[in-house]
Scaffold this active site. Structure first.
Site, PDB file in Angstrom:
ATOM      1  N   ASP A  39     -11.214  44.052  41.876  1.00  0.00           N
ATOM      2  CA  ASP A  39     -10.184  43.740  40.876  1.00  0.00           C
ATOM      3  C   ASP A  39      -8.790  43.894  41.474  1.00  0.00           C
ATOM      4  O   ASP A  39      -8.572  44.714  42.363  1.00  0.00           O
ATOM      5  CB  ASP A  39     -10.360  44.680  39.669  1.00  0.00           C
ATOM      6  CG  ASP A  39      -9.607  44.181  38.452  1.00  0.00           C
ATOM      7  OD1 ASP A  39      -9.185  42.997  38.442  1.00  0.00           O
ATOM      8  OD2 ASP A  39      -9.426  44.963  37.509  1.00  0.00           O
ATOM      9  N   GLY A  42      -4.893  39.176  41.390  1.00  0.00           N
ATOM     10  CA  GLY A  42      -3.735  38.542  40.750  1.00  0.00           C
ATOM     11  C   GLY A  42      -2.507  39.423  40.869  1.00  0.00           C
ATOM     12  O   GLY A  42      -1.417  38.965  41.250  1.00  0.00           O
ATOM     13  N   ARG A  43      -2.673  40.732  40.582  1.00  0.00           N
ATOM     14  CA  ARG A  43      -1.532  41.647  40.664  1.00  0.00           C
ATOM     15  C   ARG A  43      -1.004  41.760  42.081  1.00  0.00           C
ATOM     16  O   ARG A  43       0.197  41.814  42.312  1.00  0.00           O
ATOM     17  CB  ARG A  43      -1.935  43.040  40.139  1.00  0.00           C
ATOM     18  CG  ARG A  43      -1.812  43.148  38.638  1.00  0.00           C
ATOM     19  CD  ARG A  43      -2.578  44.325  38.100  1.00  0.00           C
ATOM     20  NE  ARG A  43      -4.004  44.037  38.046  1.00  0.00           N
ATOM     21  CZ  ARG A  43      -4.940  44.947  37.801  1.00  0.00           C
ATOM     22  NH1 ARG A  43      -4.586  46.202  37.603  1.00  0.00           N
ATOM     23  NH2 ARG A  43      -6.202  44.605  37.734  1.00  0.00           N
ATOM     24  N   TRP A  44      -1.908  41.748  43.042  1.00  0.00           N
ATOM     25  CA  TRP A  44      -1.502  41.839  44.450  1.00  0.00           C
ATOM     26  C   TRP A  44      -0.561  40.681  44.781  1.00  0.00           C
ATOM     27  O   TRP A  44       0.463  40.850  45.420  1.00  0.00           O
ATOM     28  CB  TRP A  44      -2.749  41.783  45.341  1.00  0.00           C
ATOM     29  CG  TRP A  44      -2.482  41.992  46.796  1.00  0.00           C
ATOM     30  CD1 TRP A  44      -2.515  43.169  47.475  1.00  0.00           C
ATOM     31  CD2 TRP A  44      -2.160  40.968  47.757  1.00  0.00           C
ATOM     32  NE1 TRP A  44      -2.229  42.960  48.801  1.00  0.00           N
ATOM     33  CE2 TRP A  44      -2.009  41.619  48.998  1.00  0.00           C
ATOM     34  CE3 TRP A  44      -1.983  39.588  47.693  1.00  0.00           C
ATOM     35  CZ2 TRP A  44      -1.685  40.924  50.167  1.00  0.00           C
ATOM     36  CZ3 TRP A  44      -1.658  38.892  48.842  1.00  0.00           C
ATOM     37  CH2 TRP A  44      -1.519  39.563  50.069  1.00  0.00           C
ATOM     38  N   ARG A  52      -1.278  33.515  42.143  1.00  0.00           N
ATOM     39  CA  ARG A  52      -2.470  34.368  42.016  1.00  0.00           C
ATOM     40  C   ARG A  52      -3.552  34.040  43.038  1.00  0.00           C
ATOM     41  O   ARG A  52      -4.224  34.920  43.564  1.00  0.00           O
ATOM     42  CB  ARG A  52      -3.072  34.212  40.610  1.00  0.00           C
ATOM     43  CG  ARG A  52      -2.240  34.766  39.493  1.00  0.00           C
ATOM     44  CD  ARG A  52      -2.904  34.458  38.146  1.00  0.00           C
ATOM     45  NE  ARG A  52      -4.281  34.910  38.136  1.00  0.00           N
ATOM     46  CZ  ARG A  52      -4.662  36.156  37.889  1.00  0.00           C
ATOM     47  NH1 ARG A  52      -3.763  37.068  37.603  1.00  0.00           N
ATOM     48  NH2 ARG A  52      -5.929  36.489  37.909  1.00  0.00           N
ATOM     49  N   HIS A  56      -6.595  35.961  45.810  1.00  0.00           N
ATOM     50  CA  HIS A  56      -8.024  35.689  46.022  1.00  0.00           C
ATOM     51  C   HIS A  56      -8.276  35.374  47.497  1.00  0.00           C
ATOM     52  O   HIS A  56      -9.262  35.817  48.078  1.00  0.00           O
ATOM     53  CB  HIS A  56      -8.493  34.517  45.162  1.00  0.00           C
ATOM     54  CG  HIS A  56      -8.362  34.771  43.679  1.00  0.00           C
ATOM     55  ND1 HIS A  56      -8.748  35.946  43.091  1.00  0.00           N
ATOM     56  CD2 HIS A  56      -7.892  33.984  42.671  1.00  0.00           C
ATOM     57  CE1 HIS A  56      -8.523  35.882  41.776  1.00  0.00           C
ATOM     58  NE2 HIS A  56      -8.002  34.706  41.505  1.00  0.00           N
ATOM     59  N   SER A  84     -17.258  36.582  36.723  1.00  0.00           N
ATOM     60  CA  SER A  84     -17.965  37.010  35.506  1.00  0.00           C
ATOM     61  C   SER A  84     -18.093  35.844  34.531  1.00  0.00           C
ATOM     62  O   SER A  84     -17.391  34.829  34.667  1.00  0.00           O
ATOM     63  CB  SER A  84     -17.201  38.153  34.832  1.00  0.00           C
ATOM     64  OG  SER A  84     -15.998  37.652  34.292  1.00  0.00           O
ATOM     65  N   LEU A 150     -28.862  43.987  55.501  1.00  0.00           N
ATOM     66  CA  LEU A 150     -28.166  44.145  54.220  1.00  0.00           C
ATOM     67  C   LEU A 150     -28.542  43.024  53.251  1.00  0.00           C
ATOM     68  O   LEU A 150     -28.562  41.855  53.631  1.00  0.00           O
ATOM     69  CB  LEU A 150     -26.648  44.092  54.481  1.00  0.00           C
ATOM     70  CG  LEU A 150     -25.753  44.113  53.250  1.00  0.00           C
ATOM     71  CD1 LEU A 150     -25.738  45.504  52.617  1.00  0.00           C
ATOM     72  CD2 LEU A 150     -24.327  43.693  53.604  1.00  0.00           C
ATOM     73  N   ARG A 213     -13.095  50.688  33.785  1.00  0.00           N
ATOM     74  CA  ARG A 213     -14.025  49.920  32.944  1.00  0.00           C
ATOM     75  C   ARG A 213     -15.155  49.381  33.791  1.00  0.00           C
ATOM     76  O   ARG A 213     -14.990  49.162  34.984  1.00  0.00           O
ATOM     77  CB  ARG A 213     -13.320  48.666  32.369  1.00  0.00           C
ATOM     78  CG  ARG A 213     -12.300  48.861  31.359  1.00  0.00           C
ATOM     79  CD  ARG A 213     -11.957  47.489  30.740  1.00  0.00           C
ATOM     80  NE  ARG A 213     -11.180  46.656  31.641  1.00  0.00           N
ATOM     81  CZ  ARG A 213      -9.867  46.705  31.755  1.00  0.00           C
ATOM     82  NH1 ARG A 213      -9.165  47.545  31.028  1.00  0.00           N
ATOM     83  NH2 ARG A 213      -9.232  45.909  32.594  1.00  0.00           N
TER      84      ARG A 213
HETATM   85  C1  FPP Z   1     -10.353  40.018  40.198  1.00  0.00           C
HETATM   86  O1  FPP Z   1      -8.970  39.984  40.391  1.00  0.00           O
HETATM   87  C2  FPP Z   1     -11.029  39.139  41.137  1.00  0.00           C
HETATM   88  C3  FPP Z   1     -11.778  38.058  40.797  1.00  0.00           C
HETATM   89  C4  FPP Z   1     -11.969  37.630  39.402  1.00  0.00           C
HETATM   90  C5  FPP Z   1     -12.414  37.210  41.809  1.00  0.00           C
HETATM   91  C6  FPP Z   1     -12.924  37.906  43.027  1.00  0.00           C
HETATM   92  C7  FPP Z   1     -13.310  36.873  43.979  1.00  0.00           C
HETATM   93  C8  FPP Z   1     -13.061  36.870  45.312  1.00  0.00           C
HETATM   94  C9  FPP Z   1     -12.432  37.993  46.032  1.00  0.00           C
HETATM   95  C10 FPP Z   1     -13.410  35.676  46.128  1.00  0.00           C
HETATM   96  C11 FPP Z   1     -14.807  35.114  46.015  1.00  0.00           C
HETATM   97  C12 FPP Z   1     -15.852  36.059  46.382  1.00  0.00           C
HETATM   98  C13 FPP Z   1     -16.895  35.881  47.237  1.00  0.00           C
HETATM   99  C14 FPP Z   1     -17.848  36.982  47.353  1.00  0.00           C
HETATM  100  C15 FPP Z   1     -17.114  34.709  48.083  1.00  0.00           C
HETATM  101  P1  FPP Z   1      -8.044  39.460  39.216  1.00  0.00           P
HETATM  102  O2  FPP Z   1      -7.709  38.034  39.498  1.00  0.00           O
HETATM  103  O3  FPP Z   1      -8.673  39.717  37.909  1.00  0.00           O
HETATM  104  O4  FPP Z   1      -6.783  40.360  39.398  1.00  0.00           O
HETATM  105  P2  FPP Z   1      -5.773  40.871  38.261  1.00  0.00           P
HETATM  106  O5  FPP Z   1      -6.565  41.781  37.365  1.00  0.00           O
HETATM  107  O6  FPP Z   1      -4.725  41.565  39.046  1.00  0.00           O
HETATM  108  O7  FPP Z   1      -5.265  39.639  37.567  1.00  0.00           O
END
Ligand code: FPP
Length: 284
Positions: A39, A42-44, A52, A56, A84, A150, A213
């Site tokens: 998680d 987006g904030r990063w 955003r 990713h 999700s 793994l 959470r």
């Molecule tokens: C949550 O950050 C991150 C996600 C919903 C996506 C995670 C996916 C990846 C890192 C890339 C794909 C993965 C694989 C395994 C190939 P957020 O966008 O909700 O961040 P925020 O809460 O700061 O908005």
């Protein structure tokens, strides 16, 4: 036949990393299954005034780090919450970008994952994913199905409640058709109908970005998991941070409802925090 790929053997770990690995293994406190809620992408990006999707993109480097580190250290199962059921509500362009990241990752890195004995699996409603992504995933699962290193499980279009509901529906159908009686409805009957039935329950659930959470992730399976929350945002969560989570896990006392005294009889003692801290300090 496996293509020669970049070799991730434990010998390629630094001496400090090898020390941490041995300490965790000798203590019997290396988690068998680590599950991560990635998680904060987006904030990063927002903190850096970037779109955003940039979060990713950089978050993929953290994915690579986590996969390689778990493989080298000897964690047997790594499950990543990549998308999700709720993530479909995001802007279409962001969803498209996430799907393309997943496809590129598998296309570019499958040979290296395979050469390092990684078995790829998925959980979730993957038939909801774009067809091209489904094809790449199926190829990756097929090619790596006999690997014994793994097991990397990607949770995609995944929701724990949906999975539990599906399992209960299957039981209801079996009861209606007379294959099962209501008395047969045990915990095991549910667990073996979940999509996660092929893996052990997670020992350690890591969540980045400080949110406390589970967000519909492995709700059934994580009943006794240790939960580790770090303030770090996913794109910043790298190898030393995963080591810190593993070390923290090694120091926890997992009581599974028993008392500490009862545990002493059937579990190795939790690892001494100061020993691990010394090693971690050397790694940083
Ligand atoms: C949550 O950050 C991150 C996600 C919903 C996506 C995670 C996916 C990846 C890192 C890339 C794909 C993965 C694989 C395994 C190939 P957020 O966008 O909700 O961040 P925020 O809460 O700061 O908005």
């Amino acid at each position: 036949m496996k293509e020669a790929g970049v070799n991730w053997t434990e010998e390629s770990l630094s001496l400090e990393e090898q020390a941490l690995r041995s300490t965790l293994i000798e203590s019997g406190r290396l988690p068998r299954h680590v599950a991560i809620i990635m998680d904060g992408n987006g904030r990063w990006a927002q903190e850096r005034m970037r779109p955003r999707i940039e979060g990713h993109r950089v978050g993929m480097d953290s994915v690579r780090d986590a996969v390689k580190t778990c493989s080298q250290v000897g964690v047997k199962y790594l499950t990543l919450y990549a998308f999700s059921t709720e993530n479909w509500k995001r802007p279409a362009a962001e969803v498209r970008f996430l799907m393309s990241l997943l496809e590129t990752y598998l296309r570019k890195e499958l040979e290296e994952l395979h050469a390092n004995d990684v078995r790829i699996r998925t959980v979730g409603k993957t038939n909801a994913l774009p067809k091209n992504v489904q094809r790449v995933l199926e190829g990756a699962i097929q090619q790596t199905k006999d690997n014994r290193g793994l097991t990397l499980t990607l949770a995609l279009s995944y929701g724990a409640r949906q999975d539990i509901t599906r399992a209960v529906q299957m039981i209801a159908l079996d009861v209606r058709s007379g294959k099962m009686s209501p008395e047969d409805l045990t915990e095991q009957a549910i667990a073996e109908r979940l999509q996660t039935a092929f893996m052990p329950d997670p020992d350690l659930v890591v969540r980045t970005s400080g949110e406390m959470r589970l967000s519909n992730f492995l709700l059934w399976e994580a009943a006794y998991a240790e939960i580790y929350v770090t303030e770090q945002l996913w794109p910043d969560f790298r190898r030393p941070d995963l080591y810190r989570a593993l070390a923290d896990f090694a120091c926890r006392e997992r009581r599974f409802g028993k008392t500490s005294a009862q545990l002493a009889a059937d579990q190795p003692p939790s690892t001494d925090r100061s020993t691990l801290q010394r090693i971690l300090d050397a790694i940083r």
